[in-house]
Write a protein that holds these residues in place. Structure first.
Motif, PDB file in Angstrom:
ATOM      1  N   ILE A  78       0.964  -1.127   0.008  1.00 43.20           N
ATOM      2  CA  ILE A  78       0.011   0.186   0.013  1.00 43.20           C
ATOM      3  C   ILE A  78       1.054   1.353   0.085  1.00 43.20           C
ATOM      4  CG2 ILE A  78      -1.829   1.204   1.149  1.00 43.20           C
ATOM      5  CD1 ILE A  78      -2.385  -1.477   2.573  1.00 43.20           C
ATOM      6  N   VAL A  79       0.658   2.041  -0.979  1.00 41.07           N
ATOM      7  CA  VAL A  79       1.500   3.379  -0.937  1.00 41.07           C
ATOM      8  C   VAL A  79       0.400   4.557  -0.768  1.00 41.07           C
ATOM      9  CG1 VAL A  79       2.707   4.919  -2.509  1.00 41.07           C
ATOM     10  CG2 VAL A  79       3.174   2.559  -2.709  1.00 41.07           C
ATOM     11  N   GLN A  80       0.870   5.435   0.159  1.00 42.92           N
ATOM     12  CA  GLN A  80       0.062   6.274   0.603  1.00 42.92           C
ATOM     13  C   GLN A  80       0.456   7.636   1.022  1.00 42.92           C
ATOM     14  OE1 GLN A  80      -2.733   4.817   3.733  1.00 42.92           O
ATOM     15  NE2 GLN A  80      -2.924   6.941   4.687  1.00 42.92           N
ATOM     16  N   THR A  81      -0.161   8.711   0.460  1.00 42.66           N
ATOM     17  CA  THR A  81       0.329  10.273   0.963  1.00 42.66           C
ATOM     18  C   THR A  81      -0.910  10.671   1.928  1.00 42.66           C
ATOM     19  OG1 THR A  81      -0.827  11.234  -1.091  1.00 42.66           O
ATOM     20  CG2 THR A  81       1.682  10.398  -1.194  1.00 42.66           C
ATOM     21  N   LYS A  82      -0.514  11.246   2.918  1.00 38.99           N
ATOM     22  CA  LYS A  82      -1.506  11.883   3.679  1.00 38.99           C
ATOM     23  C   LYS A  82      -0.801  13.219   4.075  1.00 38.99           C
ATOM     24  CE  LYS A  82      -4.541  11.237   7.713  1.00 38.99           C
ATOM     25  NZ  LYS A  82      -4.934  10.231   8.796  1.00 38.99           N
ATOM     26  N   GLY A  83      -1.522  14.272   3.840  1.00 38.72           N
ATOM     27  CA  GLY A  83      -0.940  15.676   4.003  1.00 38.72           C
ATOM     28  C   GLY A  83      -1.897  16.693   4.087  1.00 38.72           C
ATOM     29  N   ASP A  84      -1.582  18.088   4.259  1.00 43.25           N
ATOM     30  CA  ASP A  84      -2.564  19.115   4.449  1.00 43.25           C
ATOM     31  C   ASP A  84      -3.000  20.053   3.235  1.00 43.25           C
ATOM     32  OD1 ASP A  84      -0.270  20.512   4.095  1.00 43.25           O
ATOM     33  OD2 ASP A  84      -0.221  21.353   6.284  1.00 43.25           O
ATOM     34  N   GLY A  85      -2.636  19.411   2.207  1.00 41.92           N
ATOM     35  CA  GLY A  85      -3.006  20.270   0.887  1.00 41.92           C
ATOM     36  C   GLY A  85      -4.211  19.950   0.262  1.00 41.92           C
ATOM     37  N   PRO A  86      -4.635  20.709  -0.795  1.00 37.68           N
ATOM     38  CA  PRO A  86      -6.061  20.383  -1.335  1.00 37.68           C
ATOM     39  C   PRO A  86      -6.138  18.595  -1.906  1.00 37.68           C
ATOM     40  CG  PRO A  86      -5.020  22.151  -2.533  1.00 37.68           C
ATOM     41  CD  PRO A  86      -3.986  21.553  -1.392  1.00 37.68           C
ATOM     42  N   VAL A  87      -5.086  17.748  -2.116  1.00 34.57           N
ATOM     43  CA  VAL A  87      -5.427  16.517  -2.291  1.00 34.57           C
ATOM     44  C   VAL A  87      -4.692  15.866  -0.805  1.00 34.57           C
ATOM     45  CG1 VAL A  87      -4.965  14.731  -3.758  1.00 34.57           C
ATOM     46  CG2 VAL A  87      -5.108  16.932  -4.619  1.00 34.57           C
ATOM     47  N   ASP A  88      -5.549  15.734   0.009  1.00 34.31           N
ATOM     48  CA  ASP A  88      -4.965  15.449   1.475  1.00 34.31           C
ATOM     49  C   ASP A  88      -5.020  13.653   1.457  1.00 34.31           C
ATOM     50  OD1 ASP A  88      -7.799  14.788   1.318  1.00 34.31           O
ATOM     51  OD2 ASP A  88      -7.880  14.975   3.620  1.00 34.31           O
ATOM     52  N   LEU A  89      -5.178  12.966   0.377  1.00 38.79           N
ATOM     53  CA  LEU A  89      -5.138  11.471   0.655  1.00 38.79           C
ATOM     54  C   LEU A  89      -5.015  10.876  -0.802  1.00 38.79           C
ATOM     55  CD1 LEU A  89      -4.765   8.876   2.473  1.00 38.79           C
ATOM     56  CD2 LEU A  89      -7.464   8.807   1.983  1.00 38.79           C
ATOM     57  N   LEU A  90      -3.989  10.182  -1.062  1.00 37.97           N
ATOM     58  CA  LEU A  90      -3.788   9.220  -2.239  1.00 37.97           C
ATOM     59  C   LEU A  90      -3.450   7.856  -1.707  1.00 37.97           C
ATOM     60  CD1 LEU A  90      -1.336  11.298  -4.463  1.00 37.97           C
ATOM     61  CD2 LEU A  90      -3.793  11.203  -4.813  1.00 37.97           C
ATOM     62  N   VAL A  91      -4.012   6.959  -2.097  1.00 43.61           N
ATOM     63  CA  VAL A  91      -3.981   5.542  -1.938  1.00 43.61           C
ATOM     64  C   VAL A  91      -3.973   4.587  -2.984  1.00 43.61           C
ATOM     65  CG1 VAL A  91      -4.881   3.566  -0.291  1.00 43.61           C
ATOM     66  CG2 VAL A  91      -5.035   5.870   0.524  1.00 43.61           C
ATOM     67  N   ALA A  92      -2.932   3.759  -3.114  1.00 45.31           N
ATOM     68  CA  ALA A  92      -2.927   2.946  -4.152  1.00 45.31           C
ATOM     69  C   ALA A  92      -2.363   1.456  -3.428  1.00 45.31           C
ATOM     70  CB  ALA A  92      -1.805   3.067  -5.219  1.00 45.31           C
ATOM     71  N   ASP A  93      -3.347   0.629  -3.466  1.00 41.21           N
ATOM     72  CA  ASP A  93      -3.291  -0.761  -2.871  1.00 41.21           C
ATOM     73  C   ASP A  93      -3.104  -1.800  -3.903  1.00 41.21           C
ATOM     74  OD1 ASP A  93      -4.323  -3.069  -1.840  1.00 41.21           O
ATOM     75  OD2 ASP A  93      -5.506  -1.927  -0.340  1.00 41.21           O
ATOM     76  N   PHE A  94      -2.140  -2.367  -3.970  1.00 43.82           N
ATOM     77  CA  PHE A  94      -1.580  -3.769  -4.887  1.00 43.82           C
ATOM     78  C   PHE A  94      -1.319  -5.049  -4.178  1.00 43.82           C
ATOM     79  CE2 PHE A  94       1.155  -6.587  -6.535  1.00 43.82           C
ATOM     80  CZ  PHE A  94       0.965  -6.458  -8.023  1.00 43.82           C
ATOM     81  N   SER A  95      -2.318  -5.929  -4.483  1.00 41.05           N
ATOM     82  CA  SER A  95      -2.491  -7.233  -3.992  1.00 41.05           C
ATOM     83  C   SER A  95      -1.949  -8.277  -4.877  1.00 41.05           C
ATOM     84  CB  SER A  95      -3.916  -7.946  -3.891  1.00 41.05           C
ATOM     85  OG  SER A  95      -4.487  -6.709  -2.797  1.00 41.05           O
ATOM     86  N   THR A  96      -1.030  -9.165  -4.452  1.00 40.34           N
ATOM     87  CA  THR A  96      -0.168  -9.947  -5.433  1.00 40.34           C
ATOM     88  C   THR A  96      -1.411 -11.009  -5.952  1.00 40.34           C
ATOM     89  OG1 THR A  96       0.370 -11.330  -3.306  1.00 40.34           O
ATOM     90  CG2 THR A  96       2.013  -9.818  -4.349  1.00 40.34           C
ATOM     91  N   PRO A  97      -1.156 -11.470  -7.095  1.00 39.67           N
ATOM     92  CA  PRO A  97       0.208 -11.279  -7.923  1.00 39.67           C
ATOM     93  C   PRO A  97      -0.135  -9.957  -8.901  1.00 39.67           C
ATOM     94  CG  PRO A  97      -1.536 -13.027  -9.181  1.00 39.67           C
ATOM     95  CD  PRO A  97      -2.028 -12.388  -7.617  1.00 39.67           C
ATOM     96  N   GLY A  98      -1.233  -9.412  -9.130  1.00 39.57           N
ATOM     97  CA  GLY A  98      -1.438  -8.136 -10.015  1.00 39.57           C
ATOM     98  C   GLY A  98      -2.505  -7.609  -9.674  1.00 39.57           C
ATOM     99  N   ASN A  99      -3.146  -7.458  -8.721  1.00 38.18           N
ATOM    100  CA  ASN A  99      -4.439  -6.631  -8.512  1.00 38.18           C
ATOM    101  C   ASN A  99      -4.409  -5.475  -8.034  1.00 38.18           C
ATOM    102  OD1 ASN A  99      -5.834  -9.081  -9.697  1.00 38.18           O
ATOM    103  ND2 ASN A  99      -6.396  -9.666  -7.602  1.00 38.18           N
ATOM    104  N   LEU A 100      -4.856  -4.316  -8.449  1.00 37.25           N
ATOM    105  CA  LEU A 100      -4.714  -2.905  -8.054  1.00 37.25           C
ATOM    106  C   LEU A 100      -5.899  -2.052  -7.973  1.00 37.25           C
ATOM    107  CD1 LEU A 100      -1.702  -0.376  -7.926  1.00 37.25           C
ATOM    108  CD2 LEU A 100      -3.954   0.391  -9.312  1.00 37.25           C
ATOM    109  N   ARG A 101      -5.899  -1.428  -6.863  1.00 34.73           N
ATOM    110  CA  ARG A 101      -7.160  -0.484  -6.681  1.00 34.73           C
ATOM    111  C   ARG A 101      -6.631   0.875  -5.938  1.00 34.73           C
ATOM    112  NH1 ARG A 101     -10.601  -2.305  -1.330  1.00 34.73           N
ATOM    113  NH2 ARG A 101      -9.056  -2.053   0.182  1.00 34.73           N
ATOM    114  N   ALA A 102      -7.122   1.822  -6.472  1.00 30.73           N
ATOM    115  CA  ALA A 102      -6.676   3.279  -6.131  1.00 30.73           C
ATOM    116  C   ALA A 102      -7.762   4.218  -5.684  1.00 30.73           C
ATOM    117  CB  ALA A 102      -5.684   3.731  -7.017  1.00 30.73           C
TER     118      ALA A 102
END
Length: 330
Positions: A78-102
């Motif tokens: 899981i790659v995630q950013t969390k900040g105080d800007g206008p885009v306060d959250l990004l999440v990209a969730d990768f499950s082996t062997p190759g499934n992704l949601r974001a």
């Protein structure tokens, strides 16, 4: 020296939505590159994100699939950013062997103000906060999480800081996003997204060769001098080559992953391995959401009812699940 393309039999080129692993023995580097087409267009399209948000999330997705496909076990990254800007959250969730949601979360009013002011660079949209990499190996294994402060103008720079500080692996990252507008057979405008990226890491057999110049450590005691380490020549060469990559080369299907690697490393020789496909596939399910609702109190259930049903929509894939409240009442 010609590039060695090591693929089994009559293996096709990687093409879209398949991560291509490679290594360059002459420079002691390994890496992965990818071009994302239909998969990323589907993820971004179902949410109709504003253009700056879509670009940020597309970069996060490209970075996540490049790293996630290197996992050698059943689990997720899981790659995630969390900040105080206008885009306060990004999440990209990768499950082996190759499934992704974001998923991306943003404040529409603050984003509109940022666009009006022209402050839509990645660092300006994300603000101050953290970049986190979480590796989950399942219920019986402890999670590993690496966290760094979001420093740098781009997501590329932030990721490189993570690898330098947390993993201590010399790493260079290049990411790109393209918004394509053409016309269909009837002449109507047609819009689609593409993204691409390359990650290259220096992994020599001798660990001391991985030393890079130390990060500034603040004021030194009087009489002491900072210890400087010269950068390895092979790594300096690899970095110089990768920095020549044009963003268009990472997204242009006419270039492709193999041609890009040939352009970069044909003098040194590059080996490529079977590509790893990645898919737009969410892990949500009616059963899992039902288990969550089953833990609600009577009051929470009542607040969740609308028009006689409880509707739960997945933030990642936008699928809506409808439940009869009677299923959960004690």
């Amino acid at each position: 020296m010609e590039t060695e393309i090591q693929t089994p039999g009559e293996q096709d080129f990687a093409g879209d939505d398949r991560v291509l692993p490679f290594e360059v023995d002459g420079l002691d580097v390994r890496g992965r590159t990818v071009q994302l087409g239909p998969m990323i267009d589907a993820i971004l399209g179902r949410h109709a994100y504003p253009e700056p948000v879509a670009r940020l999330l597309a970069e996060a997705i490209a970075l996540t699939v490049l790293l996630g496909t290197s996992l050698k076990f059943e689990g997720k990254l899981i790659v995630q950013t969390k900040g105080d800007g206008p885009v306060d959250l990004l999440v990209a969730d990768f499950s082996t062997p190759g499934n992704l949601r974001a998923y991306a979360r943003f404040d529409a009013e603050r984003l509109a103000a940022a666009e009006a002011a022209g402050t839509t660079k990645p660092a300006e949209l994300l603000g101050n906060g953290i970049l986190a990499f979480t590796i989950d190996q399942g219920a019986y294994m402890q999670r590993y999480q690496g966290i760094v402060e979001m420093k740098g103008d781009t997501l590329e720079a932030m990721a490189e800081t993570y690898f330098r500080q947390s993993e201590q692996i010399p790493t260079i990252v290049r990411l790109a996003v393209a918004e394509l507008i053409d016309r269909d057979e009837d002449g109507k405008p047609r819009h689609s997204w593409r993204a691409g990226g390359i990650v290259v890491q220096f992994l020599p057999q001798a660990p001391d060769r991985m030393r890079t110049p130390d990060l500034p450590g603040g004021d030194l005691p009087e009489g002491m001098e900072a210890i400087m380490h010269d950068e390895d020549d092979s790594w300096a060469e690899a970095k110089a080559l990768v920095t020549t990559v044009d963003p268009g080369e990472l997204t242009d299907p006419e270039v492709g992953a193999e041609r890009l690697l040939y352009r970069l490393f044909h003098e040194r020789g590059a080996k490529v391995y079977p590509p790893v496909p990645v898919f737009d596939k969410c892990s949500c399910s009616r059963e899992r959401l039902g288990e969550v609702l089953d833990g609600f109190s009577e009051e929470e259930l009542e607040h969740s009812i609308e028009n006689g049903v409880i509707t739960v929509q997945c933030e990642f894939c936008s699928t809506a699940y409808k439940f009869d409240p009677a299923e959960f009442r004690r």
